[in-house]
Design a protein around this motif. Structure first.
Motif, PDB file in Angstrom:
ATOM      1  N   MET A  11      18.546  -0.161  -0.302  1.00  0.00           N
ATOM      2  CA  MET A  11      17.334  -0.926  -0.619  1.00  0.00           C
ATOM      3  C   MET A  11      16.644  -1.346   0.686  1.00  0.00           C
ATOM      4  O   MET A  11      17.286  -1.826   1.611  1.00  0.00           O
ATOM      5  CB  MET A  11      17.708  -2.156  -1.437  1.00  0.00           C
ATOM      6  CG  MET A  11      16.513  -2.978  -1.894  1.00  0.00           C
ATOM      7  SD  MET A  11      17.029  -4.305  -2.981  1.00  0.00           S
ATOM      8  CE  MET A  11      15.463  -5.109  -3.242  1.00  0.00           C
ATOM      9  N   THR A  12      15.335  -1.154   0.733  1.00  0.00           N
ATOM     10  CA  THR A  12      14.591  -1.475   1.955  1.00  0.00           C
ATOM     11  C   THR A  12      14.174  -2.946   1.986  1.00  0.00           C
ATOM     12  O   THR A  12      14.156  -3.624   0.951  1.00  0.00           O
ATOM     13  CB  THR A  12      13.324  -0.613   2.073  1.00  0.00           C
ATOM     14  OG1 THR A  12      12.461  -0.916   0.973  1.00  0.00           O
ATOM     15  CG2 THR A  12      13.669   0.869   2.068  1.00  0.00           C
ATOM     16  N   TYR A  13      13.880  -3.410   3.174  1.00  0.00           N
ATOM     17  CA  TYR A  13      13.315  -4.749   3.312  1.00  0.00           C
ATOM     18  C   TYR A  13      12.037  -4.666   4.138  1.00  0.00           C
ATOM     19  O   TYR A  13      11.867  -3.751   4.943  1.00  0.00           O
ATOM     20  CB  TYR A  13      14.320  -5.708   3.957  1.00  0.00           C
ATOM     21  CG  TYR A  13      14.543  -5.501   5.431  1.00  0.00           C
ATOM     22  CD1 TYR A  13      13.833  -6.229   6.386  1.00  0.00           C
ATOM     23  CD2 TYR A  13      15.482  -4.571   5.889  1.00  0.00           C
ATOM     24  CE1 TYR A  13      14.035  -6.044   7.745  1.00  0.00           C
ATOM     25  CE2 TYR A  13      15.694  -4.370   7.256  1.00  0.00           C
ATOM     26  CZ  TYR A  13      14.968  -5.113   8.172  1.00  0.00           C
ATOM     27  OH  TYR A  13      15.171  -4.919   9.508  1.00  0.00           O
ATOM     28  N   ASP A  14      11.114  -5.595   3.917  1.00  0.00           N
ATOM     29  CA  ASP A  14       9.831  -5.617   4.622  1.00  0.00           C
ATOM     30  C   ASP A  14      10.053  -6.116   6.052  1.00  0.00           C
ATOM     31  O   ASP A  14      10.335  -7.287   6.285  1.00  0.00           O
ATOM     32  CB  ASP A  14       8.854  -6.542   3.879  1.00  0.00           C
ATOM     33  CG  ASP A  14       7.443  -6.474   4.456  1.00  0.00           C
ATOM     34  OD1 ASP A  14       7.302  -6.143   5.650  1.00  0.00           O
ATOM     35  OD2 ASP A  14       6.481  -6.757   3.716  1.00  0.00           O
ATOM     36  N   ALA A  15       9.907  -5.178   7.020  1.00  0.00           N
ATOM     37  CA  ALA A  15      10.187  -5.511   8.417  1.00  0.00           C
ATOM     38  C   ALA A  15       8.929  -5.817   9.216  1.00  0.00           C
ATOM     39  O   ALA A  15       9.016  -6.159  10.404  1.00  0.00           O
ATOM     40  CB  ALA A  15      10.953  -4.367   9.077  1.00  0.00           C
ATOM     41  N   GLY A  16       7.746  -5.678   8.600  1.00  0.00           N
ATOM     42  CA  GLY A  16       6.527  -6.017   9.324  1.00  0.00           C
ATOM     43  C   GLY A  16       5.362  -5.113   8.996  1.00  0.00           C
ATOM     44  O   GLY A  16       5.540  -3.993   8.499  1.00  0.00           O
ATOM     45  N   HIS A  17       4.155  -5.613   9.291  1.00  0.00           N
ATOM     46  CA  HIS A  17       2.921  -4.876   9.000  1.00  0.00           C
ATOM     47  C   HIS A  17       2.139  -4.688  10.310  1.00  0.00           C
ATOM     48  O   HIS A  17       1.971  -5.629  11.095  1.00  0.00           O
ATOM     49  CB  HIS A  17       2.075  -5.643   7.977  1.00  0.00           C
ATOM     50  CG  HIS A  17       2.725  -5.704   6.620  1.00  0.00           C
ATOM     51  ND1 HIS A  17       2.210  -5.061   5.524  1.00  0.00           N
ATOM     52  CD2 HIS A  17       3.867  -6.310   6.197  1.00  0.00           C
ATOM     53  CE1 HIS A  17       2.998  -5.279   4.478  1.00  0.00           C
ATOM     54  NE2 HIS A  17       4.009  -6.051   4.864  1.00  0.00           N
ATOM     55  N   TYR A  18       1.650  -3.474  10.491  1.00  0.00           N
ATOM     56  CA  TYR A  18       0.963  -3.095  11.731  1.00  0.00           C
ATOM     57  C   TYR A  18      -0.274  -2.272  11.407  1.00  0.00           C
ATOM     58  O   TYR A  18      -0.490  -1.873  10.259  1.00  0.00           O
ATOM     59  CB  TYR A  18       1.914  -2.300  12.637  1.00  0.00           C
ATOM     60  CG  TYR A  18       3.122  -3.096  13.077  1.00  0.00           C
ATOM     61  CD1 TYR A  18       3.102  -3.794  14.280  1.00  0.00           C
ATOM     62  CD2 TYR A  18       4.262  -3.179  12.272  1.00  0.00           C
ATOM     63  CE1 TYR A  18       4.206  -4.545  14.691  1.00  0.00           C
ATOM     64  CE2 TYR A  18       5.362  -3.936  12.671  1.00  0.00           C
ATOM     65  CZ  TYR A  18       5.327  -4.617  13.871  1.00  0.00           C
ATOM     66  OH  TYR A  18       6.397  -5.362  14.273  1.00  0.00           O
ATOM     67  N   ASP A  19      -1.087  -2.033  12.426  1.00  0.00           N
ATOM     68  CA  ASP A  19      -2.238  -1.135  12.277  1.00  0.00           C
ATOM     69  C   ASP A  19      -1.834   0.310  12.562  1.00  0.00           C
ATOM     70  O   ASP A  19      -2.292   1.239  11.909  1.00  0.00           O
ATOM     71  CB  ASP A  19      -3.365  -1.543  13.235  1.00  0.00           C
ATOM     72  CG  ASP A  19      -3.878  -2.944  12.973  1.00  0.00           C
ATOM     73  OD1 ASP A  19      -4.139  -3.252  11.793  1.00  0.00           O
ATOM     74  OD2 ASP A  19      -4.007  -3.728  13.931  1.00  0.00           O
TER      75      ASP A  19
END
Length: 628
Positions: free
Chosen positions: A1-9
């Motif tokens: 299961m994945t986890y949200d590690a961050g949002h980028y451009d």
């Protein structure tokens, strides 16, 4: 299961020479950028020769610098030797080449990355891409970290399904026994992206203490200060020499006797290798009339005893490598520290890319570097900076950049790749550029700095210095145009000393400078100036004046080319509805989907008659389009 590690451009996968330039360019444009790499201690690693530059390639490094990239600055700070090549030839083929201190180059590039605003570095293996409705959404690492971004640049070099081969030994690996990426390559195929198998190789490294340099020829660096970057002001003066030796008839006999053991000739290697950088086995077979081949011994750095044996690239078994090496003068007692090997890897067929280096199938997915079928650190850096510029543009709704063939070797390379494709690892050569007189080592800043500044990659301070240089060049050209040189005794002596014919009458200083035997220093002596000019300004004045006629013809050619480039072709044009196109041309145009009539004319398999038919069809205006 994945986890949200961050949002980028922008997410950059890989930190080789393409990846570092892509990440820096995207971050400089204001994009929140993430770089993911297998090993943070291996950024900008040089798996093959420890050098930067050479014919055409060195000009690319200067173009990258003129656009605001890092390669030129870093090699200027970390080289052990630098030379300007082809100095006895015309300016179109001159180029810098530097021997790198390989460990120091990595260290300095990592420092640059760590201090770049908007850029986050992270160690991790990207296991898969997140794609929805043919749009990239991000990446997932093997630790199940999900990183989200509207654009992703894949710069995996030779790591995709990499296989190292030495004789009959083969094992999955990237360069230098690094981990290889398998799942990413498989996923790209599942997404409908066509892959091809290529091969490259590298020679052994030997211990410097075991080399007898008395049997070799010294190859020193130049005493004159040189630099790749237009921003460099401090120069390395304590240079380390390289050394030249040669193969012998005995070397060739050992190789011929063991050809069946070479992975190249045993059938172990399936990938296509580069013609312009052949293995020693290939050289012996293809050039069997030559009694010897050059071998350069290139130190890999100041703090290591490893020496790169340039010219002995091989996939022969290790014991054969030992045998043949001991037949080379100076290497009779040399100890191998790392054996030579061949490496096979997956590449993307580059005709599947737009000129921005975005894939046609997956919106927001870009590729750059050896994954696009090129060879060489410089070719990778040139693609990397362009992919970074354009990925940031897509993410932030900024201006994209496509360099045409008249603007730079980078433009030539990308146009070749996306228009013609490549059947072997692509290497830049001066012969590939039809406008090479304009694409010179000395004028990369004049061609590209304004573009770099406009995109936010060049600082205002640097741009102000550039504008001042341009002003000085123009003023000096105008001054010389108005200086009348009289045929005085002093002038005649200078002309005679240069090997020229005496002046019969007074001439303009610019006309005298156009003589092949005359140079700017002599004209400066004749026509005294009140202004002290920098050497690079003097160089520009001399080249621009001396080659004025040739440059004018080239510019006229470019104007004709741009008329064809300005005739746009809709991306969704239906080639099946164009009557009269040859079947091969129709198939090739559908595969490449050129953006202009000029690009269409360069597609392999499209002849002038097909171009004429396409041109008439577009000018009629009733264009049928492929339904979505």
């Amino acid at each position: 299961m994945t986890y949200d590690a961050g949002h980028y451009d922008v997410i950059v996968v890989g930190a080789g020479h393409a990846g570092v330039e892509a990440a820096i360019a995207a971050a400089k444009r204001g994009a929140k950028t993430l770089m993911l790499t297998l090993n943070l201690d291996m950024v900008a690693f040089m798996p093959c020769n420890p050098s930067i530059g050479g014919p055409a390639k060195g000009i690319v490094v200067r173009e990258v610098d003129a656009l605001g990239g890092a390669m030129g600055k870093v090699i200027d700070k970390t080289h052990i030797q630098m030379r300007l090549l082809n100095t006895r030839k015309g300016p179109a083929v001159r180029a810098l080449r530097a021997q790198a201190d390989k460990p120091l180059y990595i260290k300095e590039m990592k420092r640059v990355l760590e201090n770049q605003e908007n850029l986050t570095l992270r160690q991790g293996m990207v296991e898969s891409l997140m794609v929805e409705d043919d749009q990239i959404k991000g990446v997932v690492t093997e630790t199940k970290a999900a990183y989200y971004a509207p654009t992703v640049i894949v710069t995996t070099g030779t790591f995709m399904r990499g296989k190292v081969i030495i004789g009959d030994l083969a094992y999955e690996s990237g360069p230098n026994n690094q981990r290889t990426s398998v799942s990413l390559s498989e996923q790209l195929e599942e997404l409908g992206i066509e892959m091809v198998r290529f091969k490259t190789g590298t020679p052994m490294r030997v211990n410097s203490h075991t080399v007898d340099y008395s049997k070799t020829e010294i190859q020193p660096g130049e005493e004159e200060p040189r630099s790749f970057s237009y921003e460099t002001t401090e120069y390395i003066t304590d240079q380390i020499p390289c050394w030249l030796t040669y193969t012998t008839e005995e070397t060739h006999k050992i190789i011929n006797d063991n050809l069946s053991l070479s992975a190249m000739y045993s059938g172990m290697i399936k990938g296509t290798g580069p013609r312009y950088c052949p293995s020693i086995e290939d050289k012996i077979v293809r050039f069997n009339d030559k009694p010897r081949h050059q071998i350069f011994l290139e130190p890999e750095g100041r703090e290591t005893e490893e020496v790169y044996v340039q010219g002995l690239s091989t996939s022969l078994p290790e014991y054969v490598q030992n045998e043949m090496m001991r037949t080379v003068p100076g290497l009779e007692n040399a100890e191998i520290m790392r054996a030579g090997y061949a490496i096979e890897y997956d590449s993307v067929v580059p005709t599947q890319l737009w000129p921005t280096l975005e894939t046609k199938k997956i919106s927001g997915l870009f590729t750059a570097g050896q994954i696009n079928g090129t060879s060489g650190y410089e070719e990778a850096a040139g693609q990397g900076i362009m992919a970074g510029i354009n990925a940031a543009a897509k993410a932030l709704d900024l201006e994209t950049l496509i360099l045409d063939r008249s603007q730079g070797y980078i433009g030539v390379m990308i146009d070749d790749l996306v228009t013609k494709g490549t059947g072997e690892p692509y290497r830049l050569l001066t012969s590939r550029a039809e406008f090479r007189l304009l694409l010179r080592h000395d004028n990369a800043d004049l061609r590209l700095t304004e573009i770099g500044h406009k995109l936010g990659l060049i600082s205002d301070e640097r741009f102000a210095r550039f504008e001042e240089k341009k002003r000085l060049i123009e003023e000096e050209r105008n001054r010389l145009e108005n200086v009348i040189v009289k045929n005085t005794e002093d002038v005649q002596e200078i002309v005679k000393a240069a090997g020229g014919t005496p002046l019969k009458e007074a001439v303009r200083a610019t006309d005298l400078l156009k003589r092949p035997e005359m140079n700017y220093a002599q004209i400066e002596q004749i026509s005294k100036s009140d202004v002290s000019l920098a050497d690079d300004v003097k160089e520009q004045v001399e080249i621009q004046v001396k080659y004025q006629g040739y440059i004018k013809k080239a510019l006229e050619q470019i104007d004709r080319m741009k008329k064809m480039e300005s005739k746009a072709i809709p991306e969704d044009i239906d080639y099946d509805q164009i009557n009269g196109l040859a079947t091969e041309a129709r198939d090739r145009l559908k595969a490449v989907r050129p953006l202009s009539v000029g690009q269409a004319s360069r597609v392999s398999g499209v002849n002038p008659a097909d171009v004429s038919i396409l041109l008439v069809y577009i000018e009629q205006g009733n264009i049928a389009r492929v339904s979505g």
